[in-house]
Design a protein around this motif. Structure first.
Motif, mmCIF file in Angstrom:
data_model
loop_
_atom_site.group_PDB
_atom_site.id
_atom_site.type_symbol
_atom_site.label_atom_id
_atom_site.label_comp_id
_atom_site.label_asym_id
_atom_site.label_seq_id
_atom_site.Cartn_x
_atom_site.Cartn_y
_atom_site.Cartn_z
ATOM 1 N N ARG A 146 24.220 63.158 -15.718
ATOM 2 C CA ARG A 146 25.051 62.176 -16.423
ATOM 3 C C ARG A 146 26.531 62.538 -16.327
ATOM 4 O O ARG A 146 26.886 63.705 -16.430
ATOM 5 C CB ARG A 146 24.662 62.099 -17.896
ATOM 6 C CG ARG A 146 23.306 61.440 -18.105
ATOM 7 C CD ARG A 146 22.996 61.309 -19.581
ATOM 8 N NE ARG A 146 21.693 60.718 -19.792
ATOM 9 C CZ ARG A 146 21.455 59.406 -19.870
ATOM 10 N NH1 ARG A 146 22.464 58.543 -19.768
ATOM 11 N NH2 ARG A 146 20.245 58.940 -20.044
ATOM 12 N N ALA A 149 31.030 57.553 -18.947
ATOM 13 C CA ALA A 149 31.168 56.173 -18.466
ATOM 14 C C ALA A 149 32.599 55.897 -18.046
ATOM 15 O O ALA A 149 32.852 55.161 -17.105
ATOM 16 C CB ALA A 149 30.733 55.198 -19.552
ATOM 17 N N LYS A 479 26.991 57.491 -17.652
ATOM 18 C CA LYS A 479 26.210 56.841 -16.596
ATOM 19 C C LYS A 479 25.323 57.904 -15.963
ATOM 20 O O LYS A 479 25.778 59.011 -15.671
ATOM 21 C CB LYS A 479 27.111 56.127 -15.594
ATOM 22 C CG LYS A 479 28.206 56.967 -15.039
ATOM 23 C CD LYS A 479 29.240 56.136 -14.294
ATOM 24 C CE LYS A 479 30.376 57.050 -13.860
ATOM 25 N NZ LYS A 479 31.566 56.371 -13.432
#
Ligand code: ADP
Length: 488
Positions: A146, A149, A479
């Motif tokens: 991850r 974002a 994300k």
């Protein structure tokens, strides 16, 4: 010191962009009023499109370096902010009371959540954010990793302005994102500008956290910018279902993720074995805390037939003791309605129910800026008060023929945020909790309940896009990539 400039009461409050206090382009301002007295509380910069663009640019530019900081370095700013907040809490309490008509107890409750959330955010910087998965292919490694974002656009409401604004962005920051916050036009100071001061003084780097304020007319412009500007990666919205729907629709068009926390029509199920005094206290607190202007307010109190009359009598007797007063008085339990638009909406909703046959057992009337603590009975599913969130100091009490009937009535709503079950049979309470279509169910406790580390969220018209809180934030504000490697 920059934060002092902004605190001068004689001057218009400025925007906080890229670590600087900046007037709005064209020096435009809007007025923020004390809802109890109607006096001017603050004059604030009314941001234009150019200001919002500047804030987005600042957040975008600051993000890579912020994300690249070691976790302990990022965490230190949140710990510092928690420490400074505790020193300044009294100031925050006073502003919540004056700016938003908050009672003292509610302001203290709200403030108690702030250091908890800041420390959760600090801890989030070192939580696990990756997974290693087996592969069907010999020699291959699958990793799920991850990354932040990017930039988060945050829009928040006035009812818990401090905490709901903070919750909207603090975990995102901890995960390496940067943010632009637009607080409500009814709480620009407690919902944004004081936090900008706090974060600046805690040493957060310029551009990591930005605040733009606008009047009600500018809110849609900010929303549109967040949705349509490619530099903004995720939206975080807490507010009405009406505005949430507009933003959710726009985000769908733009394929942009959005976190939503919206309204509720939260039931309390009082079973026939309930401790009556406890049930009455939970109903009173849930229905009238902060004048019922809370997404988790108890809006539909469903009482077992056998104890319905006894419950109603006690609940009405308790409620009739409370007359709305100025929240500057420490004893105030029920304060003012935030603004005239809301007061008129509540008045119309209650009047309409009465015309259709609902009976007022307590209160029922407005005396601006107050609305009396109101209990309605004889409400039927055709009435708007059955389905719509009241968002004011009023609730409905209905009779349940059976436990199943109570569950059915609780679930007869487009919302699904919070619920309570009051019973001395704990196993039964937990079983019912699992059958209520709400994101949060509290057995023998209030519908109004928050602990920052727990998964706060609603179903249906109450929101979506993920869970609030540190764990949910990992999903919402990062994300995830599947990266596979063939070790040839
Ligand atoms: P409430 O009724 O609790 O004030 P709102 O949804 O009206 O809830 O307001 C919540 C936030 O949404 C506020 O910051 C407000 O300024 C903002 N807002 C209002 N209208 C819009 C809009 N069209 N687009 C984006 N944000 C909006």
């Amino acid at each position: 010191e920059t934060s002092k400039d902004n605190a001068a009461p004689s001057e218009a409050r400025k925007l906080f962009i890229n670590g600087e206090w900046t007037p709005a382009a064209g020096d435009t301002t809007f007025d923020d009023h004390n809802p109890t007295t109607g006096d001017l509380f603050a004059q604030c910069a009314d941001a234009s499109q150019a200001d919002v663009d500047a804030a987005i640019a600042a957040a975008k530019a600051a993000q890579p370096a912020w994300a690249a900081l070691p976790p302990a370095a990022r965490a230190s700013f949140f710990y510092k902010a928690a420490e400074l907040f505790t020193e300044r809490q009294e100031q925050f309490v006073q502003v919540l009371i004056a700016e938003t008509g908050s009672g003292f107890g509610k302001a203290m409750f709200e403030c108690s959540l702030v250091p908890l959330a800041l420390r959760e955010a600090a801890g989030l910087t070192t939580r696990e954010i990756g997974e290693i998965l087996p592969s069907q292919v010999p020699g291959k490694v699958n990793r799920a990793v991850r990354a932040p974002a990017g930039v988060v656009g945050v829009i928040s409401p006035w009812n818990f302005p401090l905490y709901l604004s903070l919750r909207g962005f603090v975990y995102a920051l901890a995960l390496g994102n940067t943010a632009i916050l637009k607080p409500s036009e009814d709480s620009p100071v407690s919902g944004g500008l004081m936090m900008a001061e706090l974060f600046a003084d805690a040493g957060f780097p310029a551009g990591v956290f930005n605040v733009v304020t606008t009047g009600r007319d500018g809110a849609a412009m900010v929303g549109d910018s967040f949705v349509n500007d490619k530099r903004v990666n995720v939206l975080s919205f807490t507010g009405s279902t009406h505005v949430g729907k507009i933003l959710n629709t726009a985000c769908a068009q733009a394929f942009k993720p959005i976190m939503l926390e919206l309204g509720g029509k939260n039931p309390i199920l009082v079973l026939e074995d309930a401790d009556l005094d406890r049930a009455v206290d939970l109903a009173f607190f849930g229905a009238f805390m902060h004048q019922g202007q809370i997404c988790m307010s108890a809006d539909k109190i469903i009482v077992a037939d056998k104890i319905y009359d006894a419950f109603l009598e006690k609940f009405v007797a308790k409620t009739k003791n409370f007359v709305p007063t100025n929240p500057q008085e420490q004893t105030c339990v029920i304060g003012p309605i935030i603004n005239d638009r809301q007061l008129q909406r509540i008045t119309a909703l209650i009047a309409e129910a009465q015309e259709q046959g609902a009976k007022v057992q307590s209160g029922g009337a407005a005396q601006a800026p107050f609305f009396e603590a109101t209990i309605l009975t004889d409400v039927t599913p055709e009435m708007r008060v059955w389905n719509e969130e009241i968002f004011g100091p009023a609730t409905i009490v209905v009779r349940a023929e059976s436990v199943q009937d109570a569950i059915d009535m609780a679930n007869d709503t487009p919302y699904g945020l919070s619920a309570s079950v009051v019973t001395s049979d704990i196993a039964m309470g937990e079983m019912i909790a699992e059958r209520i279509n709400a994101g949060m169910v509290h057995v023998n406790d209030s519908t109004v309940h928050d602990e920052p580390h727990c998964p706060f969220s609603g179903f249906g018209a109450s929101g979506g896009g993920g869970k609030w809180g540190p764990k949910g934030a990992i999903q919402a504000f990062t994300k995830q990539r599947w990266i596979s490697t063939q070790r040839v």
